[in-house]
Write a protein that holds these residues in place. Structure first.
Motif, mmCIF file in Angstrom:
data_model
loop_
_atom_site.group_PDB
_atom_site.id
_atom_site.type_symbol
_atom_site.label_atom_id
_atom_site.label_comp_id
_atom_site.label_asym_id
_atom_site.label_seq_id
_atom_site.Cartn_x
_atom_site.Cartn_y
_atom_site.Cartn_z
ATOM 1 N N LYS A 284 36.886 16.828 55.220
ATOM 2 C CA LYS A 284 36.901 16.081 54.060
ATOM 3 C C LYS A 284 35.817 16.887 53.162
ATOM 4 O O LYS A 284 36.065 16.682 51.854
ATOM 5 N N PHE A 285 35.127 17.953 53.616
ATOM 6 C CA PHE A 285 34.007 18.517 52.720
ATOM 7 C C PHE A 285 35.057 19.640 51.924
ATOM 8 O O PHE A 285 34.771 19.839 51.070
ATOM 9 N N ARG A 286 36.162 20.296 52.887
ATOM 10 C CA ARG A 286 36.871 21.309 52.132
ATOM 11 C C ARG A 286 37.708 20.403 51.152
ATOM 12 O O ARG A 286 37.898 21.252 49.878
ATOM 13 N N ASP A 287 38.038 19.248 51.263
ATOM 14 C CA ASP A 287 38.936 18.580 50.189
ATOM 15 C C ASP A 287 37.919 18.356 49.038
ATOM 16 O O ASP A 287 38.524 18.602 47.835
ATOM 17 N N ASP B 267 37.543 17.051 41.821
ATOM 18 C CA ASP B 267 36.786 16.999 40.546
ATOM 19 C C ASP B 267 35.536 16.168 40.897
ATOM 20 O O ASP B 267 34.727 15.786 39.808
ATOM 21 N N LEU B 268 35.312 15.731 41.958
ATOM 22 C CA LEU B 268 34.194 14.849 42.607
ATOM 23 C C LEU B 268 32.972 15.444 42.191
ATOM 24 O O LEU B 268 32.782 16.474 42.578
ATOM 25 N N ASP B 269 32.065 14.723 41.893
ATOM 26 C CA ASP B 269 30.487 15.298 41.920
ATOM 27 C C ASP B 269 29.969 14.998 43.192
ATOM 28 O O ASP B 269 29.000 15.829 43.638
ATOM 29 N N SER B 270 30.214 13.989 44.125
ATOM 30 C CA SER B 270 29.691 13.499 45.225
ATOM 31 C C SER B 270 30.775 12.709 45.966
ATOM 32 O O SER B 270 31.555 12.315 45.688
ATOM 33 N N LEU B 271 30.241 13.022 47.456
ATOM 34 C CA LEU B 271 31.370 12.135 48.234
ATOM 35 C C LEU B 271 30.212 11.650 49.523
ATOM 36 O O LEU B 271 29.425 12.577 49.949
ATOM 37 N N THR B 272 30.492 10.322 49.849
ATOM 38 C CA THR B 272 29.727 9.791 50.808
ATOM 39 C C THR B 272 30.520 9.101 51.881
ATOM 40 O O THR B 272 31.363 8.406 51.491
ATOM 41 N N LEU B 273 30.431 9.536 52.970
ATOM 42 C CA LEU B 273 30.968 8.882 54.307
ATOM 43 C C LEU B 273 29.895 7.898 54.849
ATOM 44 O O LEU B 273 28.895 8.185 55.184
ATOM 45 N N HIS B 274 30.164 6.548 54.676
ATOM 46 C CA HIS B 274 29.268 5.273 55.006
ATOM 47 C C HIS B 274 28.378 5.775 56.190
ATOM 48 O O HIS B 274 28.784 5.902 57.465
ATOM 49 N N GLN B 275 27.194 5.715 56.120
ATOM 50 C CA GLN B 275 26.230 6.148 56.975
ATOM 51 C C GLN B 275 26.405 7.169 57.885
ATOM 52 O O GLN B 275 26.172 7.093 59.158
ATOM 53 N N SER B 276 26.927 8.190 57.317
ATOM 54 C CA SER B 276 27.310 9.310 57.980
ATOM 55 C C SER B 276 27.010 10.760 57.521
ATOM 56 O O SER B 276 26.063 11.298 58.152
ATOM 57 N N VAL B 277 27.524 11.085 56.465
ATOM 58 C CA VAL B 277 27.396 12.291 55.691
ATOM 59 C C VAL B 277 27.372 12.001 54.278
ATOM 60 O O VAL B 277 28.496 11.220 53.897
ATOM 61 N N ARG B 278 26.634 12.940 53.513
ATOM 62 C CA ARG B 278 26.856 12.798 51.996
ATOM 63 C C ARG B 278 26.600 14.490 51.414
ATOM 64 O O ARG B 278 26.204 14.933 52.095
ATOM 65 N N MET B 279 27.584 14.443 50.852
ATOM 66 C CA MET B 279 27.815 15.932 50.064
ATOM 67 C C MET B 279 27.773 15.472 48.356
ATOM 68 O O MET B 279 28.441 14.822 47.960
ATOM 69 N N GLN C 19 23.418 24.826 42.160
ATOM 70 C CA GLN C 19 23.116 26.094 42.983
ATOM 71 C C GLN C 19 24.103 26.197 44.314
ATOM 72 O O GLN C 19 24.072 26.898 44.968
ATOM 73 N N GLY C 20 25.133 25.159 44.032
ATOM 74 C CA GLY C 20 26.174 24.956 45.132
ATOM 75 C C GLY C 20 26.508 23.755 45.772
ATOM 76 O O GLY C 20 26.570 22.600 44.990
ATOM 77 N N PHE C 21 26.359 23.464 47.089
ATOM 78 C CA PHE C 21 26.597 22.257 47.454
ATOM 79 C C PHE C 21 25.225 21.771 48.404
ATOM 80 O O PHE C 21 24.770 22.710 49.167
ATOM 81 N N GLN C 22 25.150 20.683 48.457
ATOM 82 C CA GLN C 22 23.898 20.247 49.321
ATOM 83 C C GLN C 22 24.745 18.980 50.034
ATOM 84 O O GLN C 22 25.194 18.132 49.648
ATOM 85 N N ILE C 23 24.170 19.190 51.388
ATOM 86 C CA ILE C 23 24.793 18.090 52.317
ATOM 87 C C ILE C 23 23.494 17.382 53.075
ATOM 88 O O ILE C 23 22.448 17.805 53.409
#
Length: 322
Positions: free
Chosen positions: A147-150, A155-167, A172-176
């Motif tokens: 999901k991180f590679r996708d 074009d998304l600025d952020s992605l959150t998997l419910h109570q698991s991981v957020r990107m 400066q790049g990507f924060q997880i």
């Protein structure tokens, strides 16, 4: 010195005397004193000290004896708020006094003495831990990595998997972030180890309203000219959110009903928001932001587990009285 830490005496002090007092507090509590600043908002003001410790900013909030709680309008609803409530009551086919309906959500009126504090200026996140890309907890979840590679190529600025991981995508790049379960008692223990605390519900009400007798710090009705979270228009996209701007104590507080602020109590208790229940329920702006009133009843939760999507905290240092 104790009297000087309370608002009646503190507000009368000259700047040079306040400077010396703030420097002494910085030394006592191992903080860096950044200087004096005057905060003025909604008819209240305070010239006070700003401090820094461990990348956090704190502000000195003098103590005071104030009346908290709400039972009736001090001024009365403005026309826009009255019309919104009348419309909702008509839609629900309810015949009731708005004063009584609001009172049900408000804490009872009482007089309390609030001790002086050093208060975190901003709300802080719970449960979400920032991690590096090579953190082994990430590599054990191939579905997260996919999901991180996708996400990287989207074009998304952020992605959150419910109570698991957020990107999040940053300059400066990507924060997880990885989500860690946490309960109320664990938070209190963590704060104690850092020689910090949480405000009580009475202290929170004072930090939010400063002893105001109106429903909100600015008046009884909602100010519809404000740029508010969840009701923003496209032309306001780059404007700051009015309620999120520092208040008369220099605090960013009670500005988003989705954000519940955890307070110190015998059980897991929050102030300043309802997790967005009223807004999600279609109750409109006035009732949607009613949980942000400094007088709103604290919410006691049956579950002890904190929710990192809705629960936030504010570190405070309760000053020792000599």
């Amino acid at each position: 010195m104790n009297e000087k830490l309370f608002r009646a005496k503190f507000d009368q002090m000259e700047a040079i005397e306040k400077q010396a007092l703030m420097e002494s507090l910085a030394t006592r509590y191992n903080m860096t004193f950044l200087g004096l600043h005057t905060f003025e908002r909604w008819g209240q003001s305070c010239t006070t000290g700003i401090f820094q410790k461990d990348s956090r900013e704190f502000v000195f909030v003098p103590g005071d004896t104030v009346t908290l709680g709400w039972e009736q309008f001090a001024v009365g609803l403005n026309q826009d708020s009255q019309e919104e409530l009348d419309y909702l009551l008509q839609e629900w086919e309810m015949e009731c006094d708005p004063n009584e309906m609001i009172r049900e959500s408000m804490a009872s009126v009482r007089q309390v003495t609030i001790s002086p504090m050093l208060v975190g200026r901003k709300l802080e996140e719970l449960c979400w831990e920032p991690v590096k890309m090579d953190d082994p907890r990430l590599t054990t979840h191939p579905d997260w990595l996919k999901k991180f590679r996708d996400f990287v190529w989207s074009d998304l600025d952020s992605l959150t998997l419910h109570q698991s991981v957020r990107m999040e995508r940053t300059e400066q790049g990507f924060q997880i972030w990885i989500y860690n379960q946490m309960d109320y008692d664990s938070l209190l223990e963590q704060m104690e180890k850092q020689e910090l605390s949480l405000p009580t519900s009475d202290e929170w009400a004072y930090l939010c309203g400063g002893g105001c007798r109106t429903l909100f710090p600015w008046g009884d009705g909602l100010d519809y000219s404000m740029h508010l979270h969840h009701f923003e228009s496209p032309e306001e996209e780059d404007k700051p959110f009015d309620m999120e701007e520092p208040n008369f104590f220099g605090l960013s507080i009670a500005y988003d009903p989705y954000m519940r602020e955890v307070v110190k109590a015998d059980a897991f208790t929050t102030c300043g928001g309802d997790g967005g229940r009223n807004i999600c329920g279609g109750l409109g702006m006035f009732l949607g932001f009613l949980p942000c009133s400094p007088h709103c009843k604290p919410e006691v939760h049956e579950e002890h587990r904190l929710n990192g999507d809705y629960d936030f905290y504010r570190p405070v240092v309760h000053l020792e009285m000599e």
